[in-house]
Motif scaffolding. Structure first.
Motif, short mmCIF file in Angstrom:
data_model
loop_
_atom_site.label_atom_id
_atom_site.label_comp_id
_atom_site.label_asym_id
_atom_site.label_seq_id
_atom_site.Cartn_x
_atom_site.Cartn_y
_atom_site.Cartn_z
N ALA A 1 51.94 42.02 10.37
CA ALA A 1 52.90 42.51 11.37
C ALA A 1 52.77 41.76 12.69
N LEU A 2 51.56 41.59 13.14
CA LEU A 2 51.40 40.96 14.47
C LEU A 2 51.74 39.47 14.40
N ALA A 3 51.37 38.82 13.30
CA ALA A 3 51.73 37.40 13.17
C ALA A 3 53.25 37.27 13.09
N GLY A 4 53.89 38.20 12.38
CA GLY A 4 55.35 38.18 12.30
C GLY A 4 55.99 38.28 13.67
N ALA B 1 48.67 48.20 21.45
CA ALA B 1 47.21 48.33 21.63
C ALA B 1 46.52 48.41 20.27
N ASP B 2 47.16 49.07 19.31
CA ASP B 2 46.58 49.15 17.96
C ASP B 2 46.50 47.78 17.30
N GLU B 3 47.51 46.95 17.52
CA GLU B 3 47.47 45.60 16.94
C GLU B 3 46.40 44.74 17.60
N VAL B 4 46.25 44.91 18.91
CA VAL B 4 45.17 44.18 19.59
C VAL B 4 43.82 44.62 19.02
N ALA B 5 43.67 45.92 18.81
CA ALA B 5 42.40 46.43 18.26
C ALA B 5 42.17 45.93 16.84
N ALA B 6 43.25 45.89 16.03
CA ALA B 6 43.11 45.41 14.65
C ALA B 6 42.76 43.93 14.63
N LEU B 7 43.39 43.15 15.51
CA LEU B 7 43.08 41.72 15.58
C LEU B 7 41.63 41.52 15.97
N TYR C 1 49.72 34.28 9.16
CA TYR C 1 48.59 33.97 10.03
C TYR C 1 48.55 32.47 10.32
N ARG C 2 48.70 31.67 9.25
CA ARG C 2 48.63 30.22 9.42
C ARG C 2 49.78 29.69 10.26
N ARG C 3 50.95 30.26 10.09
CA ARG C 3 52.12 29.80 10.84
C ARG C 3 51.99 30.21 12.31
N MET C 4 51.53 31.44 12.53
CA MET C 4 51.28 31.88 13.91
C MET C 4 50.29 30.94 14.58
N ARG C 5 49.21 30.64 13.89
CA ARG C 5 48.18 29.78 14.45
C ARG C 5 48.77 28.45 14.89
N THR C 6 49.54 27.82 14.02
CA THR C 6 50.10 26.50 14.34
C THR C 6 51.09 26.59 15.48
N LEU C 7 52.02 27.54 15.41
CA LEU C 7 53.03 27.68 16.47
C LEU C 7 52.40 28.02 17.81
N LEU C 8 51.42 28.91 17.77
CA LEU C 8 50.79 29.36 19.01
C LEU C 8 49.98 28.23 19.63
N ASP C 9 49.24 27.49 18.81
CA ASP C 9 48.50 26.34 19.32
C ASP C 9 49.44 25.37 20.03
N LEU C 10 50.57 25.08 19.39
CA LEU C 10 51.51 24.12 19.97
C LEU C 10 52.05 24.63 21.30
N GLN C 11 52.43 25.92 21.33
CA GLN C 11 53.07 26.46 22.54
C GLN C 11 52.08 26.58 23.70
#
Lengths: 164, 164
Positions: free
Chosen positions: B144-147, A136-142, A22-32
């Motif tokens: 999974a989604l962050a991955g 769609a399930d991942e979007v709903a889970a997020l 989660y933390r790595r996604m957050r940082t990479l996504l913010d940068l991109q």
């Protein structure tokens, strides 16, 4: 005699992996997303957040204190940032003599035009780097898990989506 | 004749809600975790990230360029931050005369002690404000989604968990 040792309730391996990702996604996504926004529109994420939040009210104007609260910014951060945006003509300020935090921040026509130009590539960037990768399930889970965390942290669910 | 109009592929309502909630969670959680860390340990998130990353190698030392890459920081951001941590005795630097980016960053005993003291309340904070709010399925979905997003953005999955 039983020795009682205060021990830390460490994360389990799956929890730790999810937290780290989660933390790595957050940082990479913010940068991109910031990189794309700057390249496509010359705006920072903070600029975009101010413009898009202002545009959510039909009249395009917010009281400074309400705008700061909505953005989760301090009023001094907002004042500095909006001051720079004002110099670029993107917003205007109507000061309130008695109460600086009561000043109005107003979306200018130039700010509206900048947002209209920036929104399509920004949405494409959000799709490309996150939303279109998910089921769609991942979007709903997020949505569900973020809603839980937000409710816990602010004691209220976020406002409903504004009309486009 | 058919008029072809280039149109933006806007997010659907569920996608937009998930995106907005993700962003709001991120901001609120960053603020709360940073607040807890500062109150409990006097460390910033950046301090904690440097210390915990250094501790992942048994010998507690990284080349500056590798540490910057791991943290997704520029080498100049790392140099500035590590300089301040060095003044507080948390890390040491072994400069490399030929190549500043090849300098070694070393976890000191004081840095190890600070991390040992900071880790339990930090883990409790992560649990309280996020992990313990989620079901096991939500933790798995987040993982999974962050991955997926990370793989897309860096073209590789993150390294496996280091041993404790």
């Amino acid at each position: 005699m039983i020795a009682v040792v205060a021990s830390t309730h460490w994360l389990t391996a799956p929890q730790e992996r999810a937290w780290r990702r989660y933390r790595r996604m957050r940082t990479l996504l913010d940068l991109q997303i910031a990189r794309d926004l700057s390249r496509d529109s010359g705006l920072s994420e903070a600029d975009y957040d101010v413009l898009s939040t202002l545009s959510e009210k039909p009249e395009g104007r917010w009281r400074a204190r309400d705008l700061a609260a909505q953005l989760l910014w301090s009023t001094s951060r907002l004042a500095h940032h909006v001051g720079r945006m004002e110099q670029r003509g993107l917003v205007a300020r109507q000061p309130c003599a008695d109460d600086a935090r009561g000043a109005l921040i107003i979306l200018t026509e130039q700010g509206q035009a900048a947002l209209r130009q920036a929104a399509p590539p920004h949405v494409a960037s959000v799709r490309r780097h996150m939303i279109d990768l998910l089921t769609a399930d991942e979007v709903a889970a997020l949505d569900a898990l973020a809603g839980k965390v937000i409710t816990h942290l602010v004691g209220e669910v976020p406002a409903e989506l504004p009309p486009r």
